[in-house]
Design an enzyme around this catalytic site. Structure first.
Site, short mmCIF file in Angstrom:
data_model
loop_
_atom_site.label_atom_id
_atom_site.label_comp_id
_atom_site.label_asym_id
_atom_site.label_seq_id
_atom_site.Cartn_x
_atom_site.Cartn_y
_atom_site.Cartn_z
CG ASP A 127 -5.40 -6.23 4.75
OD1 ASP A 127 -4.74 -6.53 5.75
OD2 ASP A 127 -5.68 -5.05 4.46
NE ARG B 26 -3.30 -0.09 2.86
CZ ARG B 26 -3.83 -0.50 4.02
NH1 ARG B 26 -3.71 0.27 5.09
NH2 ARG B 26 -4.46 -1.66 4.10
CD GLU C 69 -7.18 -4.32 10.66
OE1 GLU C 69 -7.51 -3.13 10.69
OE2 GLU C 69 -6.27 -4.78 9.92
CG HIS D 261 -3.16 -6.69 9.04
ND1 HIS D 261 -2.93 -5.72 8.10
CD2 HIS D 261 -2.02 -6.81 9.76
CE1 HIS D 261 -1.70 -5.25 8.26
NE2 HIS D 261 -1.13 -5.90 9.26
CG HIS E 255 -1.01 -3.13 4.21
ND1 HIS E 255 -1.28 -4.30 3.52
CD2 HIS E 255 -1.87 -3.13 5.26
CE1 HIS E 255 -2.24 -4.97 4.12
NE2 HIS E 255 -2.62 -4.28 5.18
#
Length: 226
Positions: free
Chosen positions: A146, A95, A203, A206, A139
């Site tokens: 994810d 990301r 999460e 993740h 990320h």
């Protein structure tokens, strides 16, 4: 050397250094399709099917890029999933930092808005404060992913008791969910841990890979375009 050349030379050096740095950053990431081509990809931030409702800056292509060690480890997880008649389904991989900044700015604009699909119990402007949106993301190193798993033919994900990016306590990996969802969460945790990935407890989707790498801000491109 003339005064004009002396003035230009430092700028040329800066451009050369910047270009070399960008090239190094790009070369440290690999396209997952080149390493694990059978992993299903549903790259949410490259389109509108995400909590912001729009494509996210930095995602120029719907492709999963990862640091090579993470990509190779994920290929091992996929091999185990395929033995069980399943496939991994990735939602987000590398990301760019600009996407992280976009999420922060987006959250700040939300005020007391709530979304029944993604944040039904928390005001949008409090998503950062309560830890649902991070100011700095693993990320951006290419060492986090994810994902879930599901049917290799239909690409339908298994029941995990909550949607990807649902900002709610039900998304905590150990939250109370149905027996089927619990078994699926446990299966994912076990398979990923075996390959060196650690789950983020808040999460279920993740996972971070062991090791470290610098944060990057090069945009996500189509395979072969970096």
């Amino acid at each position: 050397m003339s005064m004009r050349m002396k003035a230009v030379a430092p700028a040329l050096v800066c451009l050369t250094v910047a270009s070399a740095a960008a090239a190094h950053a790009q070369s440290s990431l690999v396209c997952l399709r080149d390493v694990a081509p059978t992993v299903a990809q549903d790259m949410r931030y490259a389109g509108p099917n995400n909590f912001t409702g729009d494509p996210v800056p930095g995602y120029d292509a719907a492709e999963c890029w990862l640091a090579r060690p993470a990509a190779e480890a994920l290929a091992k997880v996929q091999a185990e999933m395929e033995k069980a008649g399943k496939t991994l389904i990735v939602y987000d991989c590398y990301r760019p930092v600009r996407a992280v900044r976009h999420f922060l700015a987006w959250a700040k604009r939300q005020g007391d808005k709530r979304d029944p699909a993604y944040f039904p119990r928390v005001d949008g402007s409090k998503l950062v404060e309560q830890g649902y949106i991070a100011a700095r993301s693993a990320h951006s190193t290419g060492l986090a992913v994810d994902l879930t798993f599901g049917d290799p033919n239909t690409k339908e994900p298994v029941d995990t008791g909550g949607l990807f990016d649902l900002f709610d306590y039900i998304s905590h990996t150990n939250a109370k969910v149905s027996a089927e969802a619990r078994a699926n969460r446990n299966m994912l945790v076990g398979a990923m841990a075996k390959a060196g990935f650690t789950n983020y407890a808040a999460e279920w989707w993740h996972y971070g890979f062991k090791g470290s790498a610098p944060q990057q801000d090069v945009p996500v491109k189509a395979c072969g375009a970096r």
